[in-house]
Design a protein around this motif. Sequence first.
Motif, short mmCIF file in Angstrom:
data_model
loop_
_atom_site.label_atom_id
_atom_site.label_comp_id
_atom_site.label_asym_id
_atom_site.label_seq_id
_atom_site.Cartn_x
_atom_site.Cartn_y
_atom_site.Cartn_z
N ASN A 11 14.70 44.95 75.41
CA ASN A 11 15.27 46.48 74.60
C ASN A 11 16.62 46.49 75.45
N ALA A 12 16.06 46.98 77.32
CA ALA A 12 17.14 47.49 77.39
C ALA A 12 17.91 46.51 77.77
N LEU A 13 17.70 44.91 78.01
CA LEU A 13 18.53 44.08 77.79
C LEU A 13 19.38 44.00 76.65
N SER A 14 18.85 44.19 75.81
CA SER A 14 19.64 44.16 74.14
C SER A 14 20.45 44.55 74.35
N SER A 15 20.06 46.27 74.38
CA SER A 15 21.22 47.35 74.22
C SER A 15 22.06 48.24 75.25
N GLY A 16 21.82 47.14 75.97
CA GLY A 16 23.41 46.94 77.08
C GLY A 16 23.87 45.63 76.95
N ALA A 17 23.37 44.67 76.28
CA ALA A 17 24.74 43.78 75.97
C ALA A 17 25.27 44.18 74.96
N THR A 18 24.47 45.34 73.66
CA THR A 18 25.55 45.32 72.98
C THR A 18 26.57 46.33 73.47
N GLY A 19 26.04 47.29 73.97
CA GLY A 19 26.32 48.78 74.85
C GLY A 19 28.03 47.86 74.99
N LEU A 20 27.92 47.21 76.26
CA LEU A 20 29.84 46.16 76.74
C LEU A 20 30.36 46.04 75.95
N LEU A 21 29.65 45.54 74.55
CA LEU A 21 30.25 44.63 73.86
C LEU A 21 31.46 45.49 73.00
N LEU A 22 30.66 46.91 72.58
CA LEU A 22 31.43 47.25 71.96
C LEU A 22 32.57 48.81 72.94
N ILE A 23 31.80 48.33 74.03
CA ILE A 23 32.57 48.91 75.53
C ILE A 23 34.40 48.24 75.16
N GLU A 24 33.70 46.63 75.29
CA GLU A 24 35.00 45.63 75.58
C GLU A 24 35.61 45.72 74.27
N PHE A 25 34.73 45.32 73.38
CA PHE A 25 36.29 45.26 71.88
C PHE A 25 35.54 45.90 71.23
N PRO A 26 36.53 47.46 71.28
CA PRO A 26 36.42 48.26 70.49
C PRO A 26 37.14 48.20 69.22
N ALA A 27 38.12 47.86 69.24
CA ALA A 27 39.11 47.42 68.14
C ALA A 27 38.66 46.11 67.51
N PHE A 28 38.03 45.13 68.04
CA PHE A 28 37.83 44.08 67.02
C PHE A 28 36.37 44.76 66.11
N THR A 29 35.53 45.17 66.59
CA THR A 29 34.29 45.81 66.09
C THR A 29 34.89 46.61 64.93
N ALA A 30 35.89 47.75 65.36
CA ALA A 30 36.24 48.76 63.87
C ALA A 30 37.17 47.99 63.34
N LYS A 31 37.92 46.73 63.22
CA LYS A 31 38.59 45.56 61.94
C LYS A 31 37.27 45.32 61.20
N MET A 32 36.75 44.21 62.37
CA MET A 32 35.22 43.80 61.61
C MET A 32 34.70 44.39 61.01
N PHE A 33 34.25 46.04 60.90
CA PHE A 33 33.73 47.49 60.18
C PHE A 33 34.88 47.99 59.30
#
Length: 129
Positions: A11-33
């Motif tokens: 849980n810690a690893l998957s949450s952390g990895a997801t969090g880091l991806l969202l921090i690093e690529f927020p514009a890409f994620t927003a566009k995808m959404f």
Amino acid sequence: MTNLKNVLLINALSSGATGLLLIEFPAFTAKMFGVAASLPFMLIGVFLVGFSLLVYYASRQNPLSRNLVRLIIFLDIVWVVDSLIIVIPQLFSLTFIGYALITAVAAWVGLMAFLQIKGLKETFSLKTE
């Protein structure tokens, strides 16, 4: 037997990895959404990194803290409920991919909550026998 410490670590690893991806690529994620604002994705990422540190800390406790694990389970369940509140009425006019990702993450988080509940019961019932 479900090893609660391992489930917490996953849980810690998957949450952390997801969090880091969202921090690093927020514009890409927003566009995808299909939304213009990227700040909410970055803020969710910061929350997830903090959450992952809490869960990692809990996974390393010896003995495990029953109340800390219960808090983590509660937060996971809140995540799933909030995701359903977004997906079922299709709030925010997101893309299909956005809703699918929210649903997939909610399913994963729900699985983590289920395994943590199972592990909590097993861990603490073994100590009382």
